[in-house]
Design an enzyme around this catalytic site. Structure first.
Site, PDB file in Angstrom:
ATOM      1  N   LYS A 126      27.572  42.271  31.235  1.00  0.00           N
ATOM      2  CA  LYS A 126      28.121  40.991  31.561  1.00  0.00           C
ATOM      3  C   LYS A 126      28.411  40.239  30.231  1.00  0.00           C
ATOM      4  O   LYS A 126      29.303  39.426  29.950  1.00  0.00           O
ATOM      5  CB  LYS A 126      27.600  40.237  32.472  1.00  0.00           C
ATOM      6  CG  LYS A 126      28.045  41.017  33.797  1.00  0.00           C
ATOM      7  CD  LYS A 126      29.524  41.140  34.071  1.00  0.00           C
ATOM      8  CE  LYS A 126      30.109  41.712  35.332  1.00  0.00           C
ATOM      9  NZ  LYS A 126      31.502  41.654  35.121  1.00  0.00           N
TER      10      LYS A 126
ATOM     11  N   TYR B 137      22.637  45.338  33.774  1.00  0.00           N
ATOM     12  CA  TYR B 137      23.714  44.782  34.109  1.00  0.00           C
ATOM     13  C   TYR B 137      24.061  43.461  33.384  1.00  0.00           C
ATOM     14  O   TYR B 137      25.256  43.216  32.917  1.00  0.00           O
ATOM     15  CB  TYR B 137      23.658  44.456  35.779  1.00  0.00           C
ATOM     16  CG  TYR B 137      24.870  43.518  36.267  1.00  0.00           C
ATOM     17  CD1 TYR B 137      25.961  44.132  36.587  1.00  0.00           C
ATOM     18  CD2 TYR B 137      24.645  42.282  36.381  1.00  0.00           C
ATOM     19  CE1 TYR B 137      26.979  43.258  37.222  1.00  0.00           C
ATOM     20  CE2 TYR B 137      25.716  41.380  37.014  1.00  0.00           C
ATOM     21  CZ  TYR B 137      26.881  42.156  37.334  1.00  0.00           C
ATOM     22  OH  TYR B 137      27.974  41.383  37.828  1.00  0.00           O
TER      23      TYR B 137
HETATM   24  N1  NAD Z   1      29.343  39.784  43.804  1.00  0.00           N
HETATM   25  C1  NAD Z   1      28.575  39.038  43.036  1.00  0.00           C
HETATM   26  O1  NAD Z   1      27.615  38.305  43.397  1.00  0.00           O
HETATM   27  C2  NAD Z   1      29.157  38.721  41.663  1.00  0.00           C
HETATM   28  C3  NAD Z   1      28.418  37.872  40.814  1.00  0.00           C
HETATM   29  C4  NAD Z   1      28.982  37.709  39.714  1.00  0.00           C
HETATM   30  C5  NAD Z   1      30.052  38.371  38.994  1.00  0.00           C
HETATM   31  N2  NAD Z   1      30.509  39.550  39.892  1.00  0.00           N
HETATM   32  C6  NAD Z   1      31.474  40.266  39.357  1.00  0.00           C
HETATM   33  O2  NAD Z   1      32.608  40.521  40.127  1.00  0.00           O
HETATM   34  C7  NAD Z   1      33.377  41.621  40.000  1.00  0.00           C
HETATM   35  C8  NAD Z   1      33.754  42.071  41.209  1.00  0.00           C
HETATM   36  O3  NAD Z   1      32.572  42.444  42.061  1.00  0.00           O
HETATM   37  P1  NAD Z   1      32.510  42.644  43.543  1.00  0.00           P
HETATM   38  O4  NAD Z   1      31.225  41.704  43.903  1.00  0.00           O
HETATM   39  O5  NAD Z   1      33.804  42.132  44.042  1.00  0.00           O
HETATM   40  O6  NAD Z   1      31.901  44.023  44.027  1.00  0.00           O
HETATM   41  P2  NAD Z   1      32.943  45.048  44.548  1.00  0.00           P
HETATM   42  O7  NAD Z   1      31.911  46.413  44.366  1.00  0.00           O
HETATM   43  O8  NAD Z   1      33.418  44.985  45.764  1.00  0.00           O
HETATM   44  O9  NAD Z   1      34.142  45.355  43.172  1.00  0.00           O
HETATM   45  C9  NAD Z   1      34.153  45.920  42.217  1.00  0.00           C
HETATM   46  C10 NAD Z   1      35.250  46.679  42.128  1.00  0.00           C
HETATM   47  O10 NAD Z   1      35.534  47.544  40.846  1.00  0.00           O
HETATM   48  C11 NAD Z   1      35.834  48.659  41.114  1.00  0.00           C
HETATM   49  N3  NAD Z   1      35.375  49.836  40.045  1.00  0.00           N
HETATM   50  C12 NAD Z   1      34.145  49.802  39.780  1.00  0.00           C
HETATM   51  N4  NAD Z   1      33.934  50.712  38.744  1.00  0.00           N
HETATM   52  C13 NAD Z   1      35.275  51.160  38.512  1.00  0.00           C
HETATM   53  C14 NAD Z   1      35.936  52.038  37.497  1.00  0.00           C
HETATM   54  N5  NAD Z   1      35.192  52.753  36.455  1.00  0.00           N
HETATM   55  N6  NAD Z   1      37.187  52.167  37.286  1.00  0.00           N
HETATM   56  C15 NAD Z   1      38.036  51.469  38.090  1.00  0.00           C
HETATM   57  N7  NAD Z   1      37.493  50.516  39.060  1.00  0.00           N
HETATM   58  C16 NAD Z   1      36.141  50.595  39.288  1.00  0.00           C
HETATM   59  C17 NAD Z   1      35.252  49.198  42.398  1.00  0.00           C
HETATM   60  O11 NAD Z   1      35.977  50.221  42.940  1.00  0.00           O
HETATM   61  C18 NAD Z   1      35.266  47.741  43.264  1.00  0.00           C
HETATM   62  O12 NAD Z   1      36.926  47.852  43.796  1.00  0.00           O
HETATM   63  C19 NAD Z   1      32.505  42.224  39.111  1.00  0.00           C
HETATM   64  O13 NAD Z   1      32.998  42.277  37.683  1.00  0.00           O
HETATM   65  C20 NAD Z   1      31.028  41.567  39.421  1.00  0.00           C
HETATM   66  O14 NAD Z   1      30.216  42.118  38.287  1.00  0.00           O
HETATM   67  C21 NAD Z   1      29.975  39.722  41.339  1.00  0.00           C
END
Ligand code: NAD
Length: 267
Positions: A170, A166
């Site tokens: 990123k 992961y």
């Molecule tokens: N939650 C955390 O702690 C955290 C921390 C740092 C960064 N992030 C980043 O934040 C962003 C959102 O993550 P989140 O925590 O809201 O999780 P989440 O799972 O709710 O959101 C991810 C979204 O991406 C969509 N998705 C995944 N693969 C896909 C694909 N191949 N095509 C189209 N859509 C796709 C999913 O359907 C989902 O709606 C991500 O980039 C994640 O890496 C999250």
């Protein structure tokens, strides 16, 4: 400029005005992406959200004005689907002003236990997804004087235990942003990213609900609490707005101070 920023500041939050701007948000149906979608809708933007499941996207937009909100199912890891998606944004709204590259998958555990299919899926969503989106959208953003904001992560600039795959994806996103900011700055397109740390969404909820693990995270956060998706969205709007007109190639930590630490234990 695709969007303005209103003069007034309320309780530390600037009110952005994206009226008339068209914003594409990938993964806009859940978690951080949903909070970003709601914030852009509240700021007057026309919004197109994408993800793989149309029913989930429709649910996310059920209270939105249908004239300003569209849900288009697409897998960002598929180049043809992303090119079609950009056309489906341009057709109803005529232009594309802001792209939020937020969709991603997540995996943890030892690398030796990450099977090839899981890695393929992670890389496809997180790295290929950014590549296809940027490649298709940047020429459109050059036409509109628009910009791209990626949702990267603090995990894109340092290591985490048990998250090598992961974190590598990123890091790719953050360095795509920096390098493309150089390439596209002369054409008037800005690219930036936010870098959240632990944020309570479906992918992290189990940890948030485990008192011991939750306490370990909070212990490393200067502001003393984990983030909610609504903590991340305003920073995305800032980077997308004219208030950030001279900001490009930036990876903005939105992490309650997590990345300010050297990582040594809290004594
Ligand atoms: N939650 C955390 O702690 C955290 C921390 C740092 C960064 N992030 C980043 O934040 C962003 C959102 O993550 P989140 O925590 O809201 O999780 P989440 O799972 O709710 O959101 C991810 C979204 O991406 C969509 N998705 C995944 N693969 C896909 C694909 N191949 N095509 C189209 N859509 C796709 C999913 O359907 C989902 O709606 C991500 O980039 C994640 O890496 C999250």
């Amino acid at each position: 400029m695709p969007c303005g920023v209103q003069a007034g500041m309320t309780q530390g939050t600037t009110t952005y005005d994206f009226t008339g701007s068209t914003v594409l948000i990938t993964g806009g149906g859940s978690g951080i992406g949903l909070a970003i979608t709601q914030a852009f809708l509240a700021a007057g933007a026309n919004v197109v959200i994408t993800g793989r499941r149309k029913d989930k996207l429709d649910e996310a937009l059920k209270d939105a004005d249908p004239a300003r909100a569209e849900a288009v199912a697409a897998d960002v890891g598929d180049g043809q689907q992303v090119r079609d998606l950009i056309d489906q944004v341009i057709t109803p709204f005529g232009k594309l002003d802001v792209v939020v590259s937020n969709a991603a998958g997540y995996a943890n555990g030892p690398l030796t236990e990450l099977d090839d299919a899981d890695w393929e899926s992670l890389r496809s969503a997180n790295v290929d997804g950014f590549f296809h989106l940027a490649k298709a959208a940047l020429p459109r953003l050059a036409e509109s004087g628009g910009n791209l904001v990626a949702v990267s992560s603090v995990s894109g600039s340092r290591g985490d235990w048990g998250q090598a795959g992961y974190n590598a994806t990123k890091a790719a996103v953050s360095n795509f942003v920096r390098s493309l900011a150089l390439d596209w700055g002369p054409r008037g397109v800005r690219l930036n990213a936010v870098a959240p740390a632990f944020t309570v969404t479906d992918i992290t909820r189990a940890v948030a609900e485990d008192d011991g693990l939750h306490a370990q995270f909070v212990n490393r956060i200067a502001l003393g609490r984990v983030a909610q998706p609504a903590d991340i969205a305003p920073a995305v709007l800032f980077l997308a707005s004219s208030a950030a007109a001279y900001v490009t190639g930036a990876i903005l930590p939105v992490d309650g101070g997590t990345s300010a630490s050297t990582g040594q234990p809290h004594l």
